[in-house]
Scaffold this motif. Structure first.
Motif, PDB file in Angstrom:
ATOM      1  N   SER A   1       1.816  20.331  14.327  1.00 32.93           N
ATOM      2  CA  SER A   1       1.916  20.578  15.766  1.00 32.93           C
ATOM      3  C   SER A   1       0.557  20.454  16.437  1.00 32.93           C
ATOM      4  O   SER A   1       0.409  20.793  17.599  1.00 32.93           O
ATOM      5  N   GLY A   2      -0.453  19.954  15.723  1.00 32.09           N
ATOM      6  CA  GLY A   2      -1.795  19.755  16.280  1.00 32.09           C
ATOM      7  C   GLY A   2      -2.678  20.960  16.057  1.00 32.09           C
ATOM      8  O   GLY A   2      -2.321  21.897  15.356  1.00 32.09           O
TER       9      GLY A   2
ATOM     10  N   MET B   1       0.838  -1.178   0.000  1.00 37.47           N
ATOM     11  CA  MET B   1       0.000   0.000   0.000  1.00 37.47           C
ATOM     12  C   MET B   1       0.886   1.246   0.000  1.00 37.47           C
ATOM     13  O   MET B   1       1.859   1.320   0.730  1.00 37.47           O
ATOM     14  N   LYS B   2       0.522   2.206  -0.802  1.00 40.19           N
ATOM     15  CA  LYS B   2       1.269   3.462  -0.861  1.00 40.19           C
ATOM     16  C   LYS B   2       0.845   4.363   0.295  1.00 40.19           C
ATOM     17  O   LYS B   2      -0.289   4.315   0.748  1.00 40.19           O
ATOM     18  N   ARG B   3       1.783   5.174   0.744  1.00 40.60           N
ATOM     19  CA  ARG B   3       1.530   6.082   1.853  1.00 40.60           C
ATOM     20  C   ARG B   3       1.759   7.518   1.417  1.00 40.60           C
ATOM     21  O   ARG B   3       2.681   7.802   0.657  1.00 40.60           O
ATOM     22  N   VAL B   4       0.910   8.415   1.934  1.00 41.94           N
ATOM     23  CA  VAL B   4       1.007   9.836   1.613  1.00 41.94           C
ATOM     24  C   VAL B   4       1.089  10.616   2.923  1.00 41.94           C
ATOM     25  O   VAL B   4       0.287  10.400   3.831  1.00 41.94           O
ATOM     26  N   LEU B   5       2.071  11.516   3.025  1.00 46.06           N
ATOM     27  CA  LEU B   5       2.238  12.354   4.201  1.00 46.06           C
ATOM     28  C   LEU B   5       1.977  13.803   3.821  1.00 46.06           C
ATOM     29  O   LEU B   5       2.589  14.334   2.891  1.00 46.06           O
ATOM     30  N   HIS B   6       1.061  14.440   4.545  1.00 46.00           N
ATOM     31  CA  HIS B   6       0.819  15.874   4.414  1.00 46.00           C
ATOM     32  C   HIS B   6       1.493  16.534   5.606  1.00 46.00           C
ATOM     33  O   HIS B   6       1.239  16.160   6.746  1.00 46.00           O
ATOM     34  N   LEU B   7       2.341  17.518   5.353  1.00 43.68           N
ATOM     35  CA  LEU B   7       3.087  18.199   6.405  1.00 43.68           C
ATOM     36  C   LEU B   7       2.623  19.644   6.475  1.00 43.68           C
ATOM     37  O   LEU B   7       2.636  20.364   5.475  1.00 43.68           O
ATOM     38  N   THR B   8       2.172  20.070   7.659  1.00 45.09           N
ATOM     39  CA  THR B   8       1.716  21.438   7.854  1.00 45.09           C
ATOM     40  C   THR B   8       2.062  21.887   9.270  1.00 45.09           C
ATOM     41  O   THR B   8       2.307  21.058  10.144  1.00 45.09           O
ATOM     42  N   THR B   9       2.086  23.184   9.487  1.00 46.39           N
ATOM     43  CA  THR B   9       2.468  23.687  10.801  1.00 46.39           C
ATOM     44  C   THR B   9       1.384  23.493  11.847  1.00 46.39           C
ATOM     45  O   THR B   9       1.687  23.329  13.024  1.00 46.39           O
TER      46      THR B   9
ATOM     47  N   LEU C   1       4.364  16.785  15.588  1.00 49.13           N
ATOM     48  CA  LEU C   1       5.737  17.262  15.484  1.00 49.13           C
ATOM     49  C   LEU C   1       5.827  18.606  16.174  1.00 49.13           C
ATOM     50  O   LEU C   1       4.876  19.382  16.157  1.00 49.13           O
ATOM     51  N   ASN C   2       6.948  18.902  16.754  1.00 44.72           N
ATOM     52  CA  ASN C   2       7.136  20.171  17.441  1.00 44.72           C
ATOM     53  C   ASN C   2       7.530  21.242  16.422  1.00 44.72           C
ATOM     54  O   ASN C   2       8.702  21.515  16.210  1.00 44.72           O
ATOM     55  N   MET C   3       6.526  21.828  15.780  1.00 43.62           N
ATOM     56  CA  MET C   3       6.771  22.876  14.785  1.00 43.62           C
ATOM     57  C   MET C   3       6.114  24.160  15.279  1.00 43.62           C
ATOM     58  O   MET C   3       4.983  24.460  14.949  1.00 43.62           O
ATOM     59  N   LYS C   4       6.802  24.890  16.087  1.00 41.63           N
ATOM     60  CA  LYS C   4       6.278  26.121  16.658  1.00 41.63           C
ATOM     61  C   LYS C   4       6.800  27.326  15.879  1.00 41.63           C
ATOM     62  O   LYS C   4       7.640  28.073  16.329  1.00 41.63           O
ATOM     63  N   THR C   5       6.324  27.483  14.657  1.00 41.51           N
ATOM     64  CA  THR C   5       6.752  28.595  13.826  1.00 41.51           C
ATOM     65  C   THR C   5       5.597  29.074  12.975  1.00 41.51           C
ATOM     66  O   THR C   5       4.701  28.319  12.659  1.00 41.51           O
ATOM     67  N   LYS C   6       5.620  30.328  12.608  1.00 41.76           N
ATOM     68  CA  LYS C   6       4.611  30.873  11.707  1.00 41.76           C
ATOM     69  C   LYS C   6       5.128  30.890  10.275  1.00 41.76           C
ATOM     70  O   LYS C   6       4.398  31.138   9.360  1.00 41.76           O
ATOM     71  N   SER C   7       6.414  30.661  10.104  1.00 47.91           N
ATOM     72  CA  SER C   7       7.012  30.662   8.773  1.00 47.91           C
ATOM     73  C   SER C   7       7.193  29.243   8.297  1.00 47.91           C
ATOM     74  O   SER C   7       7.944  28.469   8.885  1.00 47.91           O
TER      75      SER C   7
END
Length: 67
Positions: A39-40, A1-9, A57-63
């Motif tokens: 980061s939820g 099965m193929k997997r897709v990851l969406h990454l966002t802040t 993930l610990n992504m505490k940024t606005k950029s």
């Protein structure tokens, strides 16, 4: 099965979260397993109800350009 990851802040109300919800809803018709890493946020439970695996993930940024 193929997997897709969406990454966002974050997964709060707004454009990127709406986009991810619509995109994953349509893509679930395909034989893929979906993950969202962020980061939820307030919309995380709604995304999980769609059967999407949410990773924190610990992504505490606005950029988005800043690692």
């Amino acid at each position: 099965m193929k997997r897709v990851l969406h990454l966002t802040t974050h997964l709060n109300i707004g454009g990127i979260t709406s986009y991810i919800k619509l995109l994953t809803n349509e893509m679930q018709k395909m034989p893929y397993q979906f993950f969202v890493a962020s980061s939820g946020g307030t919309q995380e439970p709604m995304i999980q109800e769609q059967g999407i695996h949410c990773l924190r993930l610990n992504m505490k940024t606005k950029s988005e350009l800043s690692p």
